[in-house]
Design an enzyme around this catalytic site. Structure first.
Site, PDB file in Angstrom:
ATOM      1  CG  ASP A 142      -7.356  -7.174  -6.088  1.00  0.00           C
ATOM      2  OD1 ASP A 142      -6.910  -7.655  -5.025  1.00  0.00           O
ATOM      3  OD2 ASP A 142      -6.743  -6.322  -6.744  1.00  0.00           O
ATOM      4  CG  HIS A 185      -7.115  -2.416 -12.965  1.00  0.00           C
ATOM      5  ND1 HIS A 185      -5.879  -2.076 -12.461  1.00  0.00           N
ATOM      6  CD2 HIS A 185      -7.891  -2.665 -11.883  1.00  0.00           C
ATOM      7  CE1 HIS A 185      -5.905  -2.135 -11.140  1.00  0.00           C
ATOM      8  NE2 HIS A 185      -7.119  -2.487 -10.761  1.00  0.00           N
ATOM      9  CG  ASP A 284      -5.543   0.976  -7.291  1.00  0.00           C
ATOM     10  OD1 ASP A 284      -4.984   0.681  -6.226  1.00  0.00           O
ATOM     11  OD2 ASP A 284      -5.788   0.139  -8.190  1.00  0.00           O
ATOM     12  CD  GLU A 326      -1.361   1.344  -4.577  1.00  0.00           C
ATOM     13  OE1 GLU A 326      -0.913   0.302  -4.072  1.00  0.00           O
ATOM     14  OE2 GLU A 326      -1.775   1.383  -5.750  1.00  0.00           O
ATOM     15  CG  HIS A 390      -5.692  -2.717   1.352  1.00  0.00           C
ATOM     16  ND1 HIS A 390      -5.165  -1.453   1.155  1.00  0.00           N
ATOM     17  CD2 HIS A 390      -5.825  -3.264   0.121  1.00  0.00           C
ATOM     18  CE1 HIS A 390      -5.002  -1.259  -0.143  1.00  0.00           C
ATOM     19  NE2 HIS A 390      -5.391  -2.330  -0.797  1.00  0.00           N
ATOM     20  CG  ASP A 391      -2.353  -3.745  -1.095  1.00  0.00           C
ATOM     21  OD1 ASP A 391      -3.180  -4.656  -1.265  1.00  0.00           O
ATOM     22  OD2 ASP A 391      -2.312  -2.718  -1.794  1.00  0.00           O
ATOM     23  NE  ARG A 507      -3.216  -8.531  -1.965  1.00  0.00           N
ATOM     24  CZ  ARG A 507      -3.716  -7.846  -2.997  1.00  0.00           C
ATOM     25  NH1 ARG A 507      -3.396  -6.586  -3.177  1.00  0.00           N
ATOM     26  NH2 ARG A 507      -4.545  -8.424  -3.848  1.00  0.00           N
TER      27      ARG A 507
END
Ligand code: GLC
Ligand code: GLC
Length: 635
Positions: A142, A185, A284, A326, A390-391, A507
């Site tokens: 990811d 995570h 994040d 974020e 970037h998303d 993305r």
């Protein structure tokens, strides 16, 4: 100690002494104790709210870790702590300018990135966000957001020592280093994850693991699907048949913060990063860190308590570290993370989305409304304003806000999605759908700024749109954040479609490699790259010398023209309590010239200098703005 009994601060303080090393100078230790006295009550109260008084034994360990980390903290970073304590608003300056890039895509590795520092200085960057650069699964990580070790840099990029060296070199060049703290995570390859599924009793409770579908089904009744293309719902099945919580990809396993040992472990990773010289951590996926059955498991009250507790730990051991949240969620929720004691910085996803909305509709009502009602945030905090990340771009405006303007939120999102993926007649945009979910109607947009703004479609107004979009993030207040490469108009990269690890994550279309040819022609204004670069350079330079753009104070200006956005940025207050000067901003989102009437401008002087063109602009009898034209006038 009896584990259910709460430990008073003075007993904690006494226990702390055992953490003092004989080599630690008195002044150093005393500064830690002073911060302990100031912060501990808050930290303990947060800990009790989250975990109950029984968790004090774990809290003591957190505090002892913090003491050790402070003593490990390099002297140059302690000096930064001291100087930022004297100037806590350092990040509010109009000289702040952010850039973001992937180390590998932009420069190969950390060594390559060092060689780009002269260019960063040329641009005037003071803030550099390096996308995740930690050890991660090889095949698909990811984009690095699946971390296998927070203490190791991905060997393809370099080493932790190189990162610390880079942080120092950036600092010497006036650039703060920002990295992600991916704390919701870990990857499934992280040591904790391996031990958890192997049944190690110390790690079993680090994640959310269930023997069957009963609890997963119960949670999924109320939880939103984030990456439905990867897997439906929020759980994935392990090889042994059990189910584990994975909000994002199947290899990103959510940590279980109901276990205080997870908090302690992650606080340790955060302080470790801080001691490498990181100035700001991008927190994040903050919305997802706490789960409760029967809720959306997003932005729950405990998510805030956890962030505040992490913050209090930083104040002890890395006092100048800042948090940027974020939270790409509903605007009511975004602001809840913004506070001096929680996240001092936050992405501004609403402004980002509404800039694109205005470019598509050529109307500014939603953006003007957002500036009027949703721009103000507490003292000592700042927005990070951006045109794209970037998303994906998600249309996170509030349906209630839209309804006030007579706009139906879900219809309008459908329009925006079709516009930005070029399914709408005459669209200039070349975006790609992301996580198109026909079941829920949800869809988001991927693409580079230039491709979304019309450069890929060779639309004549593309360059002007790119400049207009950036002019907003450079002038509304907060830290403007440039996606590096966008300043030379980089286009979509469709190469991801043939890479199996990336093909189903659109993305990647917006994450091209360093556009060397465009950079090479950036000084030639007859090229697209050169035109974008020259225009942006100018805007960035003007911002740098415009003190009115510091901080976040903004006063809306009604333009009485649906295509023209207006706002004022008052400068420092003079002796009489009124600003000594103000910059008035007008931005025309239409493809046609637009008039502002003499009545609309009646509060302004007869003429004023436009800081962008350097020319005096007459405000009588009214003003005509060029198509996509922007004025920054000092009055
Ligand atoms: C954030 C990142 C995104 C990532 C997700 C999971 O939203 O920006 O790229 O996929 O977190 O870590
Ligand atoms: C973020 C957001 C989601 C976004 C994703 C990254 O945390 O909540 O809307 O699309 O993760 O792509």
């Amino acid at each position: 100690m009896n584990p259910t009994e709460s430990l008073p601060g003075d007993r904690m303080r006494a226990a702390l002494l055992s953490a003092r090393r004989s080599t630690t100078p008195d002044a150093d230790w005393q500064s830690f104790e002073a911060r302990f006295d100031a912060e501990f009550p808050r930290l303990q109260s947060l800990f009790h709210q989250i975990y109950g008084p029984g968790a004090d034994a774990e809290l003591l360990l957190v505090v002892l870790d913090a003491a050790a980390s402070w003593q490990d903290r390099p002297a140059d970073l302690k000096a930064i702590d001291a100087s930022r304590a004297m100037a806590p608003d350092w990040f509010q300056s109009n000289r702040m300018l952010g850039g973001v890039c992937y180390v590998d895509l932009y420069a190969g590795n950390l060594e390559g990135l060092r060689s780009r520092i002269p260019y960063f200085r040329e641009l005037g960057l003071t803030y550099l966000h390096l996308m995740p650069l930690f050890l991660a699964p090889e095949e698909n990580s990811d984009g690095g957001y699946a971390v296998s070790s927070y203490r190791d840099v991905d060997p393809a990029l370099g080493t932790m020592d190189e990162l610390a060296g880079l942080a120092r070199e950036l600092r010497d060049n006036g650039i703060a280093l920002v990295v992600d703290f991916i704390f919701n995570h870990t990857s499934n390859e992280h040591e904790w994850a391996r031990k958890a599924i192997a049944g190690d009793p110390d790690f079993e409770d680090f994640y959310w693991i269930y023997p069957d579908r009963e609890m997963p089904d119960a949670y999924e009744r109320t939880v939103r699907e984030i990456f439905p293309d990867d897997h439906p719902g929020s759980f994935v099945q392990l090889d042994d048949g059990r189910w584990i919580w994975a909000t994002f990809h199947s290899f990103q396993w959510d940590l279980n913060y109901r276990n205080p040992r997870v908090f302690r472990a992650m606080a340790g990773e955060m302080l470790y990063l801080a001691n490498q010289g990181v100035d700001i951590v991008r927190m994040d996926a903050v919305a997802f860190i706490w789960k409760r059955l029967g809720t959306s498991c997003e932005s729950l009250p405990e998510a805030h308590l956890l962030l505040q507790a992490f913050n209090a730990v930083c104040r002890l051991a890395a006092p100048s570290l800042l948090f940027k949240s974020e939270a790409i969620v509903h605007p009511d929720e975004v602001v809840q993370y913004i506070d001096r004691g929680e996240c001092q910085l936050s992405y501004n996803p609403l402004q980002m989305a509404l800039i694109w909305n205005s470019l598509a509709t050529r109307e500014v009502s939603l953006l003007a409304q957002a500036l009027e009602h949703r721009h103000h945030i507490p003292e000592g905090t700042a927005w990070v304003n951006y045109v794209r990340s970037h998303d994906d771009i998600g249309w996170t405006f509030s349906d209630e806000d839209a309804a006030e303007l007579g706009i139906n939120g879900s219809d309008h999102r459908r329009f925006l999605n079709s516009f930005y993926v070029n399914r709408f007649p005459d669209s200039f945009a070349r975006g790609v759908p992301f996580q198109d979910n026909p079941r829920t109607g949800d869809c988001r947009i991927s693409g580079t700024t230039a491709s979304l703004a019309g450069l890929e479609a060779q639309d004549d107004a593309a360059v002007a749109r790119i400049l207009l979009a950036h002019s907003i993030i450079l002038s509304t207040g907060g830290i403007p954040l440039l996606y590096l490469g966008d300043e030379v108009g980089q286009l979509n990269d469709y190469g991801y479609e043939s890479d199996p690890a990336k093909a189903d994550d659109s993305r990647w279309v917006g994450r091209p490699a360093y556009p060397a040819d465009r950079y090479a022609s950036r000084q030639d204004p007859t090229t697209d790259a050169g035109a974008v670069f020259a225009g942006l350079r100018r805007l960035m330079e003007v911002r740098r010398r415009t003190p009115e753009f510091a901080g976040g104070r903004l006063v809306p200006f009604r333009t009485n023209n649906p295509h023209v956005l207006g706002y004022q940025r008052p400068g420092l207050l003079g002796a009489l309590g009124a600003p000594e000067s103000t910059v008035v901003v007008f931005a025309n989102f239409a493809e046609t010239p637009q008039e502002l009437s003499v009545e609309t401008l009646s509060g302004l002087p007869e003429s004023a200098p436009d800081l962008i063109s350097g020319e005096r602009t007459l405000l009588r009898p009214g003003v005509t703005l060029e198509p996509h034209g922007v004025l920054w006038m000092r009055v």
